[in-house]
Design an enzyme around this catalytic site. Structure first.
Site, PDB file in Angstrom:
ATOM      1  N   ASP A 104      13.930 -11.222  17.957  1.00 43.85           N
ATOM      2  CA  ASP A 104      13.661 -10.554  19.235  1.00 43.85           C
ATOM      3  C   ASP A 104      12.429 -11.132  19.935  1.00 43.85           C
ATOM      4  OD1 ASP A 104      15.821  -8.846  18.935  1.00 43.85           O
ATOM      5  OD2 ASP A 104      14.642  -7.333  17.883  1.00 43.85           O
ATOM      6  N   HIS A 262      18.776 -11.930  13.368  1.00 47.92           N
ATOM      7  CA  HIS A 262      19.913 -11.015  13.286  1.00 47.92           C
ATOM      8  C   HIS A 262      20.976 -11.373  14.316  1.00 47.92           C
ATOM      9  CE1 HIS A 262      17.077  -9.196  16.122  1.00 47.92           C
ATOM     10  NE2 HIS A 262      18.104  -8.601  16.696  1.00 47.92           N
ATOM     11  N   ARG A 277      16.942   1.385  20.784  1.00 46.95           N
ATOM     12  CA  ARG A 277      16.040   0.442  20.097  1.00 46.95           C
ATOM     13  C   ARG A 277      14.614   0.600  20.594  1.00 46.95           C
ATOM     14  NH1 ARG A 277      16.433  -6.112  20.649  1.00 46.95           N
ATOM     15  NH2 ARG A 277      14.530  -5.943  21.877  1.00 46.95           N
TER      16      ARG A 277
HETATM   17  C1  SIN Z   1      19.662  -6.514  19.014  1.00 43.07           C
HETATM   18  O1  SIN Z   1      19.731  -7.724  19.052  1.00 43.07           O
HETATM   19  O2  SIN Z   1      18.626  -5.900  19.043  1.00 43.07           O
HETATM   20  C2  SIN Z   1      20.962  -5.715  18.901  1.00 43.07           C
HETATM   21  C3  SIN Z   1      21.369  -5.580  17.490  1.00 43.07           C
HETATM   22  C4  SIN Z   1      22.601  -4.727  17.355  1.00 43.07           C
HETATM   23  O3  SIN Z   1      23.031  -4.101  18.329  1.00 43.07           O
HETATM   24  O4  SIN Z   1      23.143  -4.672  16.264  1.00 43.07           O
END
Ligand code: SIN
Length: 286
Positions: A104, A262, A277
């Site tokens: 991120d 991720h 988030r």
């Molecule tokens: C993100 O990249 O923060 C999204 C991750 C997700 O929705 O699983």
């Protein structure tokens, strides 16, 4: 009320990831519990919780136990809560948010320490998130490759994602209506980070280039950089370095963005998925 809670930490794969049991994240956590969660995050890189219930205020309060919170520059926040972005996909949407390997906000000078993602609505199947351990990615390189990368710097930018012509601000506008992403010329800036960073808390080295925001090496063109970047992106996300998390309403994932990449799988067309988030600010990578 602040209560001490007995918690269990159960690893879910050989590479990274642990399930934390016995914690109610909606509570005002006592210092011991917050310390145990912090330690589990450092030890396992991403930690998961089930069956949680958090109001936006409680979610924000949990994130703030670990640092100040980021306000996303390009994703419109939840009304009244600038620290929360609603990561959502509607039945009619075809694209999703985070649907590619990334860490991120590495286009910032001080990228995130971590993010806390809370599931409100999960599809009946699909929509899992995959995480990859970047300590392992570094450790498994050859000594020659480590020596070369240790001295290198990479350029990160959000231009191609959130710039006026970026994919999130052009093609996503039609295919991800559940979110409002507002592009800006500010996304055109570039920032330098070491290709191998030393984690500020564990002191371990991790690979720090991601396909989402790393575009080239310093003093090199994109064309010159691409072959090595492509090798590293493929290397650092290989299955042996990953774990995969299946979401249910009430699930929470908290990942260490300094040591993890991720990928939000987009394999649930026609179904809805809604997450909140918060992102904890980090420090400048060294
Ligand atoms: C993100 O990249 O923060 C999204 C991750 C997700 O929705 O699983």
């Amino acid at each position: 009320m602040s209560l001490t809670q007995d918690i269990a930490v159960r690893p879910i794969s050989g590479a990274l990831g642990a399930m934390i049991e016995g914690v109610d994240l909606g509570r005002d956590l006592d210092n011991r519990t917050a310390d145990l969660i912090h330690k589990a995050l450092l030890d396992h890189c991403v930690i998961f919780f089930r069956d949680q219930k958090m109001t936006p205020e409680q979610h924000i309060a949990f994130g703030r136990r670990f640092g100040t919170l980021n306000v996303h520059d390009y994703v419109k926040a939840m009304d009244g809560h600038p620290e929360i972005i609603v990561v959502a996909k509607n039945e009619g949407d075809t694209k999703n948010f985070g649907g590619g390997w990334h860490s991120d906000v590495t286009y910032l000078e001080q990228p995130a320490l971590g993010s806390v993602l809370y599931c409100l609505e999960a599809p009946a199947f699909g929509g899992d998130t995959v995480f990859a351990n970047q300590y392992l990615a570094y450790d498994r390189l050859s000594s020659g490759m480590k020596r070369m990368l240790d001295g290198m710097t990479a350029i990160h930018t959000a231009r191609h994602v959130y710039g006026p012509q970026g994919r999130a601000t052009t093609s996503y506008a039609e295919s991800l209506k559940a979110m409002k992403i507002v592009g800006s010329t500010e996304a055109e800036g570039e920032i330098e980070h070491p290709v191998v960073r030393t984690h500020p808390e564990t002191g371990r080295k991790c690979l720090y280039v991601n396909q989402g925001f790393t575009t080239r090496f310093k003093d090199m063109t994109e064309a010159e950089s691409l072959p090595l970047l492509e090798y590293l992106w493929q290397h650092c996300t290989q299955p042996e370095f990953t774990c995969r998390f299946r979401w249910e309403p009430g699930s929470v994932a908290f990942w260490d963005n300094r040591a993890v990449q991720h990928y939000a799988l987009n394999d649930y067309q026609g179904q809805r998925r809604v997450m909140h988030r918060v992102t904890v600010n980090g420090d400048r990578p060294v």
